[in-house]
Design an enzyme around this catalytic site. Structure first.
Site, PDB file in Angstrom:
ATOM      1  N   PHE A 102       6.787   4.120  14.116  1.00  0.00           N
ATOM      2  CA  PHE A 102       8.135   4.412  13.631  1.00  0.00           C
ATOM      3  C   PHE A 102       8.456   3.528  12.433  1.00  0.00           C
ATOM      4  CE2 PHE A 102       9.603   5.649  18.167  1.00  0.00           C
ATOM      5  CZ  PHE A 102       9.030   6.905  18.012  1.00  0.00           C
ATOM      6  N   CYS A 132       6.293   3.289   9.192  1.00  0.00           N
ATOM      7  CA  CYS A 132       5.727   3.487   7.858  1.00  0.00           C
ATOM      8  C   CYS A 132       6.837   3.770   6.835  1.00  0.00           C
ATOM      9  CB  CYS A 132       4.727   4.637   7.893  1.00  0.00           C
ATOM     10  SG  CYS A 132       3.972   4.903   6.284  1.00  0.00           S
ATOM     11  N   CYS A 136       5.847 -32.598  -2.808  1.00  0.00           N
ATOM     12  CA  CYS A 136       4.825 -33.638  -3.024  1.00  0.00           C
ATOM     13  C   CYS A 136       3.422 -33.061  -2.800  1.00  0.00           C
ATOM     14  CB  CYS A 136       5.059 -34.808  -2.075  1.00  0.00           C
ATOM     15  SG  CYS A 136       3.826 -36.104  -2.263  1.00  0.00           S
ATOM     16  N   ASN A 164       0.836  -1.203   0.000  1.00  0.00           N
ATOM     17  CA  ASN A 164       0.000   0.000   0.000  1.00  0.00           C
ATOM     18  C   ASN A 164       0.863   1.242   0.000  1.00  0.00           C
ATOM     19  OD1 ASN A 164      -0.248   1.700   2.748  1.00  0.00           O
ATOM     20  ND2 ASN A 164       0.430  -0.393   3.187  1.00  0.00           N
TER      21      ASN A 164
END
Lengths: 450, 428
Positions: free
Chosen positions: A132, A134, A387, A73
């Site tokens: 602290f 972003c 598998c 975002n």
């Protein structure tokens, strides 16, 4: 009966499932709806000087038929005036006094930190989380990960906040750093009551290959965003483990990163988390996923005989050691259950091309079931993970369990290879085919590029 | 009572004959392609007579390279779209899918194949660059799967190709003989148009080869002649009443239905004779046209040569099976009114019916084959060919049902191409 009651650095909630600070916690409406559905707490969408956002804002990493395996975002913190958010915090707390409402905060100056701390405390928030982390948009303005990446600045701001704090202070850490424990230690030194991790990872989620621009697209341009969702869970868990094992980090940790079901939550708690925060899964499926999470966690705890979350918090941590402390005498080899094998031969080609040529095919073309060449098998697990059939390939223990020698011990005993052509090379006596044998290997008609 | 109302309009016809393998949407194709395991030495490839690299084209669809997927398919099979719809995938690629061994639905390979090739057809995507003309000419008799497949491959290598087709439309059984719920006329013909545009072979429609002179002319004008004439009309049962009005051959009935849809009238009660796939088709189709249908076979259910899923399909539309009943006499005065059958214990039973449809095998086109010198057929009238599909007359190659006696479209496509490759090798 399992008791999910959570006490996180003094912040109480009926269960450890919190909404992370993000679009699902943008408003009192959303948070009330979430609490009503069963969520234990919510970290409010980060408050500060309101921003102006762009459109579009999100990008998705889809893997085959799975949507949003990864998500990014470029949305910023709240774009709503502080007073509206404060009024709604008050309203939510009035209606849900026993649920945790944590205000995420991001401002610049000491005065602003002091002012906003007072405001959210007066509104009734149970705690604050300092954003602290972003990694986009805000950091360029000297906030978010810009401060979060500098342990000294992080510590200083935590100290500012603690000067006025009367409620617990959680410091949210950014993963966009080489060693997250430096931030955790700084948070402790600044007086932080708890940490939460991870925030999003700086990312380019994908590129529009026809128009030569990454996603999400804003009028023909894009920018780096914050990456989250199931794909980041392994990274988050490693960072959680690093913090939880660190001797100087004794404060509670809220785990964030790809949690979407009870099993994820249990894994985070086993690695030391005291609560978990969820965002992407809610953005994908809505608040309703909480019913599966709570039922699953309760059932797990009941089956294991755990009465409270404390009974198993960090229980996996003692089993995470350094590589050099692993037992080199432990030996497993793969075993194919012929009754379950469906003959896709993925294990064969994975081992043949991607590992140690330890799986063979039958000369009888009608028998599609591969077999393990035990003397070549290094016990790497690759066949068992590729598998597609549940429990078809299993790893069987071959050593007698009596010997335990670690790399550290071998090093001390001088029993390790030290020169380029050392006789002690681990693979020295392991069979590998001659290089040119590759060119005469019998392969299917369609194996090569035409 | 029949389960289906007799269709009066094209819309009603399409409803009764809705596609059993409908085209996938983008979303369905994406999700379905996601399931493919990408097996090593994939059994689906080995089960396909044309050897399409199925894991590759499915992976290409999943990586959103539909045109690449279509090319992968056409590289092996020029009837990629039609085969996706008409192949008995249940016993070929999809039957071989390893998912069958773990009680997971096999990948819908046929539908994915039609999805990708359908995109190429609707975009008129040109994949191939034809070699410069090599001055060699090949005549192909029959514009069915074997003939057109051979024509495409020869054109790719620079041959001049003339196809002579007795009917007015190409694609052979794909448009004339396959049940309408497997592929529509438009679908079959669109692919033919797409191929012809790309490969540029000439097709001469309504052109029958019936005389010695016709043959002599072909032999004079062409370096090689490829015989892809398929089978002839339905064989006679040689029982009393066979000449009555309303006794039809199954292939003739299916062709009428394919060409005329709701405009043909199917009566109330139909008895279909036979236990092969054509009998199953005819029975299913009569039921979907609103008739009550009884399928009578002279041996047991287990001995029917038809695929099991075809009989199951017929049953779901209301066809009732009678086994170990041999037709003795078709009853009626001018028109059919019933049929007399003899059971295994020798007792005779009479069924009232308005139509008798014979799905009891087709003749070989020996009238034509006998015109060609030194061309030998076996005791059943099938053209004898060697491993490169060359006949006993070295100027002639042959493939398709005229050689096999009656196989799937995909077999004819595969062998038509193999014959072309042999012709290229021989004449280059």
């Amino acid at each position: 009966m399992a008791n999910l009651q959570t006490n996180f650095a003094g912040i109480k909630s009926p269960n450890p499932f919190w909404l992370a600070s993000a679009p699902p916690t943008n408003s009192g409406y959303q948070i009330m709806k979430a609490f009503d559905a069963g969520w234990g707490g919510a970290v409010w969408k980060t408050l500060g000087v309101p921003v102006v956002n762009v459109s579009s804002r999100y990008g998705s990493l889809n893997y085959r038929d799975t949507r949003m395996m990864g998500f990014n975002n470029i949305e910023l913190i709240t774009d709503r005036p502080l007073k509206d958010n404060l009024r709604e915090i008050e309203e939510v707390k009035k209606r849900f006094p026993n649920h945790a409402v944590i205000a995420s905060l991001m401002v610049e100056t000491k005065e602003e930190w002091h002012a906003i701390m007072r405001d959210v405390t007066n509104a009734g928030a149970d705690g604050v989380e300092l954003n602290f982390g972003c990694p986009h948009g805000m950091c360029e303005r000297g906030m978010g990960s810009a401060v979060g990446q500098e342990p000294k600045i992080l510590k200083m701001i935590v100290e500012w906040v603690k000067e006025v704090a009367t409620i617990p202070v959680i410091v949210k850490l950014t993963p966009n750093i080489s060693d997250i424990t430096r931030l955790a230690v700084a948070a402790v030194e600044g007086g932080g009551d708890a940490i939460s991790l991870i925030n999003t990872i700086q990312s380019i989620i994908g590129v529009d290959i026809d128009n030569f621009v990454p996603y999400p697209i804003v009028d023909g341009k894009s920018t780096n965003g914050g990456y989250c969702g199931p794909a980041v869970k392994p990274i988050a868990m490693n960072m959680l483990k690093n913090c939880a094992q660190h001797p100087q980090v004794k404060i509670p940790i809220s785990g964030i990163g790809g949690v979407e079901n009870w099993r994820d939550a249990v894994e985070f708690i086993l690695l030391g988390a005291s609560s978990v925060q969820v965002c992407t899964a809610v953005m994908h499926y809505g608040f309703g996923i909480i019913r599966e999470m709570i039922l699953g966690l309760e059932q797990y705890m009941d089956e294991k005989g755990f009465k409270t979350l404390d009974d198993f918090r960090g229980k996996a941590l003692p089993n995470i050691v350094h590589w050099e402390d692993l037992n080199m005498k432990y030996k497993v080899v793969a075993d194919i259950n012929e009754d379950k094998c469906i003959g896709c031969q993925l294990c064969y080609t994975a081992c043949e091309d991607g590992a140690h040529q330890a799986i063979g095919l039958s000369d009888d073309l009608l028998n599609r079931k591969p077999h393990i060449i035990e003397e070549n098998c290094v016990g790497c697990n690759l066949c068992s993970v590729v598998c597609p059939v549940e429990d078809c390939i299993t790893m069987q223990r071959k050593d007698d369990g009596k010997e335990n020698i670690t790399w550290k011990e071998r090093t001390l005993a001088g029993d390790i290879p030290e020169t380029f052509n050392d006789e002690l090379a681990g693979g020295l006596h392991h069979w590998v085919p001659e290089p040119v044998d590759a060119l005469s290997k019998k392969i299917p008609l369609h194996y090569k590029v035409k | 009572m029949s389960e289906y109302k007799t269709p009066q309009t094209e819309e009603e016809f399409e409803k009764n004959f809705s596609q059993i393998k409908p085209l996938m949407s983008q979303t369905e194709a994406y999700y379905e392609s996601s399931r493919c395991l990408f097996c090593y030495d994939a059994p689906c490839v080995n089960a396909c007579p044309t050897g399409i690299d199925i894991p590759l084209f499915i992976r290409q669809i999943n990586a959103k390279n539909e045109m690449g997927a279509a090319k992968t398919i056409y590289d092996s099979n020029y009837f990629g779209y039609a085969c996706g719809k008409v192949c008995p995938t249940e016993v070929l690629c999809e039957g071989a899918c390893v998912y069958n061994h773990s009680d997971v639905m096999p990948i819908a390979i046929g539908r994915l194949q039609s999805f990708a090739t359908g995109k190429a057809i609707s975009n008129d995507k040109k994949f191939y660059t034809l070699a410069n003309s090599n001055g060699k000419k090949v005549a192909i008799i029959g514009a069915g799967p074997a003939g057109i497949s051979c024509a495409c491959e020869l054109r790719l290598h620079g041959f001049e190709v003339d196809v002579f087709e007795a009917k007015e439309k190409p694609s052979g059984l794909t448009v004339h003989g396959v049940a309408p719920y497997k592929i529509t006329n438009d679908e079959a013909l669109n692919e033919m148009e797409y191929l012809q545009k790309q490969f540029g072979y000439k097709v001469h429609y309504n052109k029958t080869i019936t005389t010695k002179e016709d043959i002599a002319l072909l032999e004079k004008n062409y370096d090689t002649i490829f015989i892809a004439i398929g089978l002839g009309k339905t064989s006679d049962l040689k029982i009393k009443g066979e000449e009555l009005e309303n006794v039809f051959g199954a292939v003739e009935f299916v062709e009428q239905l394919r060409m005329n849809h709701h405009k043909i009238t199917v009566p109330k009660k139909v008895v279909v004779l036979g236990g092969g796939n054509t009998a199953m088709d005819a029975a299913s189709e009569c039921a979907r046209m609103g008739a009550e249908v009884i399928l009578a076979y002279r041996r047991s259910k287990e001995e029917m040569p038809a695929y099991n899923f075809e009989y199951e399909l017929a049953k779901t539309v209301g066809v009732a099976g009678m086994f170990n009943f041999t037709p003795v006499e078709i009853l009626g005065n001018g028109k059919v009114s019933g049929i007399k059958l003899k059971s295994a214990d020798g007792t005779e039973h009479t069924l009232n019916c308005d139509w008798v449809v014979k799905g009891t095998g087709q003749t070989k086109q020996l009238d034509l084959l006998n015109l060609i010198g030194e061309l030998k057929t076996d005791e059943k009238g099938k053209i004898i060919v060697n491993e490169i599909f060359q006949t006993t007359n070295k100027k002639y190659f042959a493939a398709g049902d005229a050689v096999s006696g009656g196989q799937e479209v995909v077999n004819a496509v595969a062998n038509g191409k193999k014959a072309a490759i042999a012709i290229v090798d021989l004449l280059k």
